[in-house]
Design a protein around this motif. Structure first.
Motif, PDB file in Angstrom:
ATOM      1  N   ASP A  73      85.046 -74.411 -56.099  1.00 43.67           N
ATOM      2  CA  ASP A  73      85.995 -75.529 -55.987  1.00 43.67           C
ATOM      3  C   ASP A  73      86.818 -75.720 -57.263  1.00 43.67           C
ATOM      4  O   ASP A  73      87.618 -76.639 -57.352  1.00 43.67           O
ATOM      5  N   ASN A  79      93.795 -76.260 -51.464  1.00 47.57           N
ATOM      6  CA  ASN A  79      93.899 -76.902 -52.776  1.00 47.57           C
ATOM      7  C   ASN A  79      94.739 -76.107 -53.771  1.00 47.57           C
ATOM      8  O   ASN A  79      94.851 -76.486 -54.932  1.00 47.57           O
ATOM      9  N   LYS A 106      84.943 -74.494 -50.445  1.00 45.85           N
ATOM     10  CA  LYS A 106      84.549 -75.354 -49.321  1.00 45.85           C
ATOM     11  C   LYS A 106      84.810 -74.676 -47.982  1.00 45.85           C
ATOM     12  O   LYS A 106      85.057 -75.334 -46.983  1.00 45.85           O
TER      13      LYS A 106
END
Length: 175
Positions: free
Chosen positions: A18, A123, A142
């Motif tokens: 992440d 992201n 994720k």
């Protein structure tokens, strides 16, 4: 995406993780990897696709995870990723059009501009997403990698049959 992908390259921070860097007081770096992403990488390898990691940082955690997943090529501490791409395509005898790259940040743009199937997690920075043929709904670390791999594998294979054969191959190994 006109040609069959023969090599999938992953960035690490922000793609396989992440993007959070956890560094202990002793300097040890910790990273969190998504197990479903790992299963997707194993499935892609089972389908005959080579895999690679190119990352700007150096981490024993990356080395360990890449080893667990039998990633074919691992390049760490790389700031100019295009050279690694050129090295791999020459060794494999493929073209850059036969490469998928998954990246999330500005340092990934040069390689994203060269490959046949540039992808990014949700992201990723906007400039990277604008250069991607596929942007996952999931974020890096994720399930983004799994989503991208499942999408690609489903376009090129009978996905359910591939999964069935993959599971069967694991039974044989465990017996």
């Amino acid at each position: 995406m006109d040609s069959t992908i023969k090599l999938i390259i992953f960035d690490v921070d922000g793609v396989l993780t992440d993007g959070t860097l956890l560094i202990g007081s002793d300097g040890t770096e910790y990273k969190g990897f998504n197990t479903q992403d790992g299963m997707g990488i194993s499935l892609a390898r089972f389908a005959g696709i080579k895999t690679a990691i190119i990352t700007g940082r150096k981490s024993k955690a990356v080395e360990k995870r890449a080893n667990e997943l039998s990633v074919d090529y691992v390049f760490q501490g790389i700031h100019h990723k295009v050279h690694c791409l050129e090295e791999m395509i020459q060794e494999l005898g493929i073209t850059s059009e036969e490469v998928c790259y998954i990246g999330d940040d500005l340092n990934d743009i040069p390689i994203l501009n060269l490959v046949g199937f540039p992808c990014s997690p949700s992201n990723a920075v906007e400039l990277v997403k604008s250069r991607s043929n596929y942007v996952s709904t999931a974020a890096g670390g994720k399930g983004a990698v799994r989503e991208i791999l499942d999408y690609y594998l489903a376009t090129q294979f009978d996905y359910e049959l591939l999964v069935e054969q993959f599971i069967e191959s694991k039974k044989e190994i465990n017996q």
